[in-house]
Write a protein that holds these residues in place. Structure first.
Motif, mmCIF file in Angstrom:
data_model
loop_
_atom_site.group_PDB
_atom_site.id
_atom_site.type_symbol
_atom_site.label_atom_id
_atom_site.label_comp_id
_atom_site.label_asym_id
_atom_site.label_seq_id
_atom_site.Cartn_x
_atom_site.Cartn_y
_atom_site.Cartn_z
ATOM 1 N N PRO A 38 -6.063 8.485 4.550
ATOM 2 C CA PRO A 38 -7.213 7.851 3.913
ATOM 3 C C PRO A 38 -6.751 7.153 2.627
ATOM 4 O O PRO A 38 -5.743 7.536 2.039
ATOM 5 C CB PRO A 38 -8.139 9.015 3.595
ATOM 6 C CG PRO A 38 -7.650 10.164 4.397
ATOM 7 C CD PRO A 38 -6.193 9.929 4.640
ATOM 8 N N SER A 39 -7.494 6.122 2.218
ATOM 9 C CA SER A 39 -7.119 5.370 1.020
ATOM 10 C C SER A 39 -6.984 6.306 -0.173
ATOM 11 O O SER A 39 -7.857 7.118 -0.448
ATOM 12 C CB SER A 39 -8.182 4.321 0.707
ATOM 13 O OG SER A 39 -7.939 3.770 -0.558
ATOM 14 N N ARG A 40 -5.857 6.172 -0.875
ATOM 15 C CA ARG A 40 -5.639 7.029 -2.036
ATOM 16 C C ARG A 40 -6.074 6.338 -3.320
ATOM 17 O O ARG A 40 -5.829 6.803 -4.407
ATOM 18 C CB ARG A 40 -4.170 7.442 -2.102
ATOM 19 C CG ARG A 40 -3.854 8.575 -1.151
ATOM 20 C CD ARG A 40 -2.385 8.636 -0.870
ATOM 21 N NE ARG A 40 -1.928 7.397 -0.241
ATOM 22 C CZ ARG A 40 -0.726 7.250 0.296
ATOM 23 N NH1 ARG A 40 0.120 8.249 0.284
ATOM 24 N NH2 ARG A 40 -0.363 6.116 0.844
ATOM 25 N N ASP A 79 0.806 -1.229 0.000
ATOM 26 C CA ASP A 79 0.000 0.000 0.000
ATOM 27 C C ASP A 79 0.835 1.274 0.000
ATOM 28 O O ASP A 79 0.309 2.365 -0.228
ATOM 29 C CB ASP A 79 -0.927 0.020 1.225
ATOM 30 C CG ASP A 79 -2.144 -0.864 1.032
ATOM 31 O OD1 ASP A 79 -2.279 -1.436 -0.064
ATOM 32 O OD2 ASP A 79 -2.953 -0.984 1.962
ATOM 33 N N ASP A 104 -12.590 6.171 5.032
ATOM 34 C CA ASP A 104 -11.697 6.388 3.889
ATOM 35 C C ASP A 104 -12.243 7.468 2.956
ATOM 36 O O ASP A 104 -11.505 8.096 2.205
ATOM 37 C CB ASP A 104 -11.504 5.077 3.109
ATOM 38 C CG ASP A 104 -10.155 4.439 3.433
ATOM 39 O OD1 ASP A 104 -9.337 5.095 4.105
ATOM 40 O OD2 ASP A 104 -9.923 3.298 3.009
ATOM 41 N N ASP A 151 -14.652 1.485 8.323
ATOM 42 C CA ASP A 151 -13.336 1.815 7.782
ATOM 43 C C ASP A 151 -13.463 2.411 6.375
ATOM 44 O O ASP A 151 -12.773 3.374 6.034
ATOM 45 C CB ASP A 151 -12.480 0.531 7.736
ATOM 46 C CG ASP A 151 -10.989 0.829 7.813
ATOM 47 O OD1 ASP A 151 -10.586 1.510 8.769
ATOM 48 O OD2 ASP A 151 -10.248 0.405 6.909
ATOM 49 N N ASP A 152 -14.368 1.844 5.572
ATOM 50 C CA ASP A 152 -14.600 2.355 4.215
ATOM 51 C C ASP A 152 -15.193 3.761 4.246
ATOM 52 O O ASP A 152 -14.820 4.619 3.440
ATOM 53 C CB ASP A 152 -15.556 1.425 3.457
ATOM 54 C CG ASP A 152 -14.814 0.254 2.813
ATOM 55 O OD1 ASP A 152 -13.580 0.202 2.939
ATOM 56 O OD2 ASP A 152 -15.471 -0.598 2.203
ATOM 57 N N ARG A 183 -11.592 2.752 -5.257
ATOM 58 C CA ARG A 183 -12.210 2.098 -4.113
ATOM 59 C C ARG A 183 -13.333 2.955 -3.507
ATOM 60 O O ARG A 183 -14.111 2.499 -2.690
ATOM 61 C CB ARG A 183 -11.125 1.786 -3.065
ATOM 62 C CG ARG A 183 -11.468 0.732 -2.074
ATOM 63 C CD ARG A 183 -11.749 -0.607 -2.736
ATOM 64 N NE ARG A 183 -10.600 -1.114 -3.468
ATOM 65 C CZ ARG A 183 -9.630 -1.819 -2.909
ATOM 66 N NH1 ARG A 183 -9.661 -2.109 -1.666
ATOM 67 N NH2 ARG A 183 -8.638 -2.267 -3.652
ATOM 68 N N LYS A 184 -13.327 4.244 -3.911
ATOM 69 C CA LYS A 184 -14.267 5.169 -3.283
ATOM 70 C C LYS A 184 -15.615 5.225 -3.996
ATOM 71 O O LYS A 184 -16.172 6.293 -4.198
ATOM 72 C CB LYS A 184 -13.640 6.566 -3.203
ATOM 73 C CG LYS A 184 -12.454 6.616 -2.249
ATOM 74 C CD LYS A 184 -11.865 8.007 -2.182
ATOM 75 C CE LYS A 184 -10.641 8.015 -1.261
ATOM 76 N NZ LYS A 184 -9.907 9.280 -1.324
ATOM 77 N N ASP A 229 2.305 3.102 2.498
ATOM 78 C CA ASP A 229 1.787 4.087 3.447
ATOM 79 C C ASP A 229 2.894 4.628 4.347
ATOM 80 O O ASP A 229 3.750 3.874 4.800
ATOM 81 C CB ASP A 229 0.682 3.464 4.315
ATOM 82 C CG ASP A 229 -0.683 3.604 3.677
ATOM 83 O OD1 ASP A 229 -0.986 4.720 3.183
ATOM 84 O OD2 ASP A 229 -1.437 2.618 3.652
#
Lengths: 265, 265
Positions: free
Chosen positions: B239-241, B90, B227, B223-224, B245-246, B92
């Motif tokens: 947050p998820s880049r 990932d 994000d 968690d989603d 996924r968003k 991170d």
């Protein structure tokens, strides 16, 4: 049967058992399964599992019972090679005459394939132990011996020391630590784990473990000599590119000699 | 006691046990020990070990007996975070409000610290099991449940699927697989492993495991959502880049709803 015949017959048993074992575990993402199998069936000599089976046989055991431990041990050895070859570690392109795992599957997958092999070894140990309820304690102890040898007090400890010595002038004391932990611990654990599956006296266990210790050192010395004299074609991997490690083998053998490792102490 | 008080008391027990456990294992290369402790004591919520202890207590168990399993489980969770954060995965920089393990110790050491935590978990499981000879089979089975959930058929399978979906338009089926395996499997295993340490009926085990499944999914949905809505300051991680996924959470929840996960099936 001579040594070669005995070794070949054990090797064939291990290959067959590993294939069947992996076949039972194929329900997972296909690339992961491929990456795990790629390194597991890359033509390893299977020294550790053959030693485990032989030690078990020596004390009167049936190799069928120790095969899961032998296979799991080879998985642990294979995971350690995959991670050791990564760019952040030894950065090797070649292993057993083939491109290393991360060269074929990428770094992320290689890390996960290594993780999966390590974890599967314990899954296999635990599952197998439950098949022998009347000998459960022995199986748990054998798995524990391997776990201890594979971890921070054994192989991983040795790998860390090796990583931290990269490019430095390695002292004999440190090299002794690296060799006995990075390579020796798992070889010693192989014979000890095989032997303790049967009821044996403590001095038999100690004698078997001592044999494993000496063998581990002998194995590492040959590996060191090949790192100086060998080439990629005959070794199936690139000779060590760490010049600082190529100090005269004479010095290393002397250092070990001073510890009495050649005299059974 | 209310929920917060119960949780805090369990959390304190886990922290204390983890500290004592690591203290017993400090005889290894100092940097490795530091790297392992850095991530293990980075302020995790300890959800999995608290769940394991609580499930054990629910069926009449004494948490002292399940503490080693709880600590090992947290080690497995921690190793997965360390490897997941690596540049090859990932990539991170931030975890629990602190620089990730490889940012502090380098990639090679982070890989080895993760390996060592995973391996130590099994060393601890096996050693602890031997302390309960009259319940050995239950302890072996509990460790096996965790091993299965952590490996290629569970968490690692989910991580591989996640890695392979990077940057792609994830379909609900695949996202369901990723969530139930990458996060869900270990949460379900936590409650199941705690429960099976005591003699319980099969339907109690199933009920407890189902609770774990639903909780795992709920956990992942939160968690989603974070994000999409959260920021690094409040989440302690970036947050998820991964823009793909968003997708609207509505769609995901609908997909799960169609599988009946909200209706106890």
């Amino acid at each position: 049967m001579n040594f070669d015949e005995i070794y070949s017959s054990k090797l064939a048993l291990v290959e067959d058992a590993l294939k069947k074992l992996m076949e039972r575990h194929k329900e997972c993402p296909p690339t992961l399964f491929k990456a795990m199998n790629y390194s597991l069936f890359a033509g390893g000599k299977r020294i550790r599992p053959v030693l485990l089976l032989s030690a078990h046989e020596l004390v009167g055991g049936n190799v069928e019972e120790s095969m899961a431990l032998a296979c799991g041990l080879e998985m642990i050895h294979t995971y350690s090679l995959i991670h050791d070859d990564l760019p952040a570690m030894d950065d090797d392109d070649l292993r057993r005459g083939m491109p290393t795992n991360h060269k074929v599957f990428g770094e992320g997958m290689a890390i996960l394939a290594g993780d999966a092999l390590l974890n599967l070894a314990y899954e296999v140990f635990l599952e197998n132990a439950m098949k022998y309820p009347y000998k459960l304690e022995r199986h748990v102890r054998a798995a524990f011996v391997i776990a201890r040898a594979a971890g921070l007090h054994g192989m991983i400890g040795g790998q860390v020391a090796d990583l931290e010595q990269e490019g430095k002038d390695v002292q004999p004391d440190m090299l002794y630590y690296i060799h006995t932990h990075k390579t020796g611990a798992l070889i010693e654990a192989a014979v000890r784990a095989g032997a303790i599956l049967e009821p044996i006296e403590g001095d038999v266990e100690d004698a078997v473990a001592k044999y494993g210790q000496k063998l581990g050192l002998a194995f590492q010395i040959v590996d060191d000599i090949l790192d100086v004299t060998g080439d990629a074609a005959s070794m199936g991997k690139n000779p060590s590119r760490d010049e600082a490690r190529k100090k005269p083998l004479f010095q290393l053998c002397m250092a070990w000699g001073n510890r009495g490792v050649w005299h059974g102490t």
